[in-house]
Design a protein around this motif. Structure first.
Motif, PDB file in Angstrom:
ATOM      1  N   ARG A  15      37.902  -0.823  27.388  1.00  0.00           N
ATOM      2  CA  ARG A  15      38.171  -1.046  28.676  1.00  0.00           C
ATOM      3  C   ARG A  15      36.749  -0.978  29.726  1.00  0.00           C
ATOM      4  NH1 ARG A  15      42.651   3.082  30.321  1.00  0.00           N
ATOM      5  NH2 ARG A  15      43.366   3.080  28.199  1.00  0.00           N
ATOM      6  N   ASN A  16      35.968  -1.765  29.306  1.00  0.00           N
ATOM      7  CA  ASN A  16      34.814  -1.937  30.112  1.00  0.00           C
ATOM      8  C   ASN A  16      33.662  -0.803  30.358  1.00  0.00           C
ATOM      9  OD1 ASN A  16      35.709  -4.814  30.847  1.00  0.00           O
ATOM     10  ND2 ASN A  16      36.906  -3.715  32.463  1.00  0.00           N
ATOM     11  N   GLN A  17      33.694  -0.164  28.929  1.00  0.00           N
ATOM     12  CA  GLN A  17      32.771   1.020  28.780  1.00  0.00           C
ATOM     13  C   GLN A  17      31.311   0.681  29.427  1.00  0.00           C
ATOM     14  OE1 GLN A  17      32.230   2.966  25.357  1.00  0.00           O
ATOM     15  NE2 GLN A  17      31.088   4.541  25.746  1.00  0.00           N
ATOM     16  N   ARG A  18      30.772   1.394  30.255  1.00  0.00           N
ATOM     17  CA  ARG A  18      29.204   0.877  30.715  1.00  0.00           C
ATOM     18  C   ARG A  18      28.321   1.765  29.897  1.00  0.00           C
ATOM     19  NH1 ARG A  18      29.776   1.211  36.866  1.00  0.00           N
ATOM     20  NH2 ARG A  18      31.825   1.363  37.130  1.00  0.00           N
ATOM     21  N   CYS A  19      28.687   2.913  29.623  1.00  0.00           N
ATOM     22  CA  CYS A  19      27.653   4.039  28.932  1.00  0.00           C
ATOM     23  C   CYS A  19      28.281   5.120  28.315  1.00  0.00           C
ATOM     24  CB  CYS A  19      26.541   3.948  29.665  1.00  0.00           C
ATOM     25  SG  CYS A  19      26.837   5.273  31.144  1.00  0.00           S
ATOM     26  N   TRP A  20      27.621   5.701  27.512  1.00  0.00           N
ATOM     27  CA  TRP A  20      27.980   7.200  27.349  1.00  0.00           C
ATOM     28  C   TRP A  20      27.050   8.030  28.402  1.00  0.00           C
ATOM     29  CZ3 TRP A  20      30.653   9.480  23.078  1.00  0.00           C
ATOM     30  CH2 TRP A  20      30.937   8.646  21.841  1.00  0.00           C
ATOM     31  N   TYR A  21      27.412   9.205  29.111  1.00  0.00           N
ATOM     32  CA  TYR A  21      26.960   9.517  29.970  1.00  0.00           C
ATOM     33  C   TYR A  21      26.960  11.486  29.690  1.00  0.00           C
ATOM     34  CZ  TYR A  21      24.878  10.896  34.548  1.00  0.00           C
ATOM     35  OH  TYR A  21      24.383  11.124  35.740  1.00  0.00           O
ATOM     36  N   VAL A  22      25.712  11.866  29.344  1.00  0.00           N
ATOM     37  CA  VAL A  22      25.847  13.291  29.026  1.00  0.00           C
ATOM     38  C   VAL A  22      25.084  13.999  30.110  1.00  0.00           C
ATOM     39  CG1 VAL A  22      24.678  15.094  27.278  1.00  0.00           C
ATOM     40  CG2 VAL A  22      25.108  12.681  26.724  1.00  0.00           C
ATOM     41  N   ASP A  62      26.949   0.986  22.693  1.00  0.00           N
ATOM     42  CA  ASP A  62      26.797   0.823  21.249  1.00  0.00           C
ATOM     43  C   ASP A  62      26.067   1.993  20.528  1.00  0.00           C
ATOM     44  OD1 ASP A  62      24.394   0.137  21.732  1.00  0.00           O
ATOM     45  OD2 ASP A  62      24.580  -1.821  20.812  1.00  0.00           O
ATOM     46  N   LEU A  63      25.786   2.930  21.249  1.00  0.00           N
ATOM     47  CA  LEU A  63      24.816   3.943  20.910  1.00  0.00           C
ATOM     48  C   LEU A  63      23.426   3.582  20.409  1.00  0.00           C
ATOM     49  CD1 LEU A  63      27.523   6.068  18.626  1.00  0.00           C
ATOM     50  CD2 LEU A  63      26.976   6.399  21.293  1.00  0.00           C
ATOM     51  N   SER A  64      22.969   2.397  20.768  1.00  0.00           N
ATOM     52  CA  SER A  64      21.568   2.038  20.152  1.00  0.00           C
ATOM     53  C   SER A  64      20.192   2.403  21.087  1.00  0.00           C
ATOM     54  CB  SER A  64      21.710   0.526  20.032  1.00  0.00           C
ATOM     55  OG  SER A  64      21.772  -0.146  21.391  1.00  0.00           O
ATOM     56  N   HIS A  65      20.757   2.817  22.213  1.00  0.00           N
ATOM     57  CA  HIS A  65      19.466   3.261  22.953  1.00  0.00           C
ATOM     58  C   HIS A  65      20.006   4.263  24.155  1.00  0.00           C
ATOM     59  CE1 HIS A  65      20.576  -0.412  25.192  1.00  0.00           C
ATOM     60  NE2 HIS A  65      20.187   0.149  26.224  1.00  0.00           N
ATOM     61  N   TRP A  66      18.855   5.024  24.531  1.00  0.00           N
ATOM     62  CA  TRP A  66      19.403   5.924  25.604  1.00  0.00           C
ATOM     63  C   TRP A  66      18.031   6.050  26.491  1.00  0.00           C
ATOM     64  CZ3 TRP A  66      15.879  10.112  26.464  1.00  0.00           C
ATOM     65  CH2 TRP A  66      15.082  10.355  25.104  1.00  0.00           C
ATOM     66  N   HIS A  67      18.010   6.628  27.757  1.00  0.00           N
ATOM     67  CA  HIS A  67      17.180   7.129  28.445  1.00  0.00           C
ATOM     68  C   HIS A  67      17.720   8.336  29.210  1.00  0.00           C
ATOM     69  CE1 HIS A  67      19.632   4.406  31.341  1.00  0.00           C
ATOM     70  NE2 HIS A  67      19.063   5.351  32.344  1.00  0.00           N
ATOM     71  N   TRP A  68      16.681   9.220  29.906  1.00  0.00           N
ATOM     72  CA  TRP A  68      16.793  10.356  30.852  1.00  0.00           C
ATOM     73  C   TRP A  68      17.139   9.643  32.097  1.00  0.00           C
ATOM     74  CZ3 TRP A  68      17.132  14.733  28.584  1.00  0.00           C
ATOM     75  CH2 TRP A  68      16.240  15.013  27.397  1.00  0.00           C
ATOM     76  N   LYS A  69      18.079  10.361  32.809  1.00  0.00           N
ATOM     77  CA  LYS A  69      18.382   9.751  34.137  1.00  0.00           C
ATOM     78  C   LYS A  69      18.121  11.064  35.124  1.00  0.00           C
ATOM     79  CE  LYS A  69      22.209   8.578  37.137  1.00  0.00           C
ATOM     80  NZ  LYS A  69      22.198   9.707  38.037  1.00  0.00           N
ATOM     81  N   ASP A  70      17.477  10.945  36.317  1.00  0.00           N
ATOM     82  CA  ASP A  70      16.812  11.491  37.301  1.00  0.00           C
ATOM     83  C   ASP A  70      15.816  12.678  36.970  1.00  0.00           C
ATOM     84  OD1 ASP A  70      18.928  10.549  39.127  1.00  0.00           O
ATOM     85  OD2 ASP A  70      20.390  12.000  38.326  1.00  0.00           O
ATOM     86  N   GLU A  71      14.745  12.064  35.942  1.00  0.00           N
ATOM     87  CA  GLU A  71      13.785  12.841  35.435  1.00  0.00           C
ATOM     88  C   GLU A  71      12.841  13.176  36.931  1.00  0.00           C
ATOM     89  OE1 GLU A  71      11.592  12.295  31.475  1.00  0.00           O
ATOM     90  OE2 GLU A  71      12.109  10.111  32.390  1.00  0.00           O
ATOM     91  N   ASP A  72      12.568  12.438  37.945  1.00  0.00           N
ATOM     92  CA  ASP A  72      11.864  12.627  39.052  1.00  0.00           C
ATOM     93  C   ASP A  72      12.452  13.830  39.918  1.00  0.00           C
ATOM     94  OD1 ASP A  72      13.975  10.986  39.759  1.00  0.00           O
ATOM     95  OD2 ASP A  72      12.875   9.941  41.367  1.00  0.00           O
ATOM     96  N   GLU A  73      13.879  13.773  39.968  1.00  0.00           N
ATOM     97  CA  GLU A  73      14.605  14.717  40.577  1.00  0.00           C
ATOM     98  C   GLU A  73      14.253  16.088  40.029  1.00  0.00           C
ATOM     99  OE1 GLU A  73      18.532  14.035  41.872  1.00  0.00           O
ATOM    100  OE2 GLU A  73      17.995  11.868  41.948  1.00  0.00           O
ATOM    101  N   PHE A  74      14.389  16.114  38.583  1.00  0.00           N
ATOM    102  CA  PHE A  74      14.181  17.351  37.898  1.00  0.00           C
ATOM    103  C   PHE A  74      12.804  17.873  37.970  1.00  0.00           C
ATOM    104  CE2 PHE A  74      13.643  19.315  33.698  1.00  0.00           C
ATOM    105  CZ  PHE A  74      14.592  20.208  33.765  1.00  0.00           C
ATOM    106  N   ALA A  75      12.188  17.014  37.850  1.00  0.00           N
ATOM    107  CA  ALA A  75      10.470  17.560  37.958  1.00  0.00           C
ATOM    108  C   ALA A  75      10.149  18.091  39.491  1.00  0.00           C
ATOM    109  CB  ALA A  75       9.476  16.399  37.969  1.00  0.00           C
TER     110      ALA A  75
END
Length: 113
Positions: free
Chosen positions: A4-11, A38-51
């Motif tokens: 159903r149009n999954q865009r990503c996994w979000y942790v 498809d679980l093949s790649h990932w990236h951090w989100k909001d690293e700048d806000e976290f820093a």
């Protein structure tokens, strides 16, 4: 069945839930992980806000390190296809008849105990 149009996994990294008089509360830890469907790649989100949050003292250096360590633990789970990335959740879909939940009126003004 399709995803159903999954865009990503979000942790979403957050503090543990705490019980309150109206349910539960938690605090967002800002840093999140976005994983391809498809679980093949990932990236951090909001690293700048976290820093920035660490820089201004929202998190101490030790707290910031602990949050990153927890994120890296999740990434290790992903890379080894450990649960929840391999035990059925990757195929789960909510029933079509489910509707979006609503907050009760006045929820934002209720005291936390």
């Amino acid at each position: 069945a399709s995803r159903r149009n999954q865009r990503c996994w979000y942790v979403h990294l957050q503090e543990a839930l705490r019980r309150t008089s109206i349910g539960f509360d938690t605090m967002d830890q800002i840093l999140d992980i976005v994983i391809s469907p498809d679980l093949s790649h990932w990236h951090w989100k909001d690293e700048d806000e976290f820093a920035e949050a660490e820089k201004v003292g929202v998190y101490s250096p030790m707290e910031a390190l602990a949050i990153r360590v927890e994120g890296k633990r999740v990434i290790e789970m992903l890379n080894s296809l450990a649960p929840p990335f391999c035990n059925g959740w990757e195929k789960w879909m909510p029933p079509q008849e489910w509707s979006k939940p609503k907050f009760p009126d006045g929820w934002e003004d209720m005291p936390i105990s």
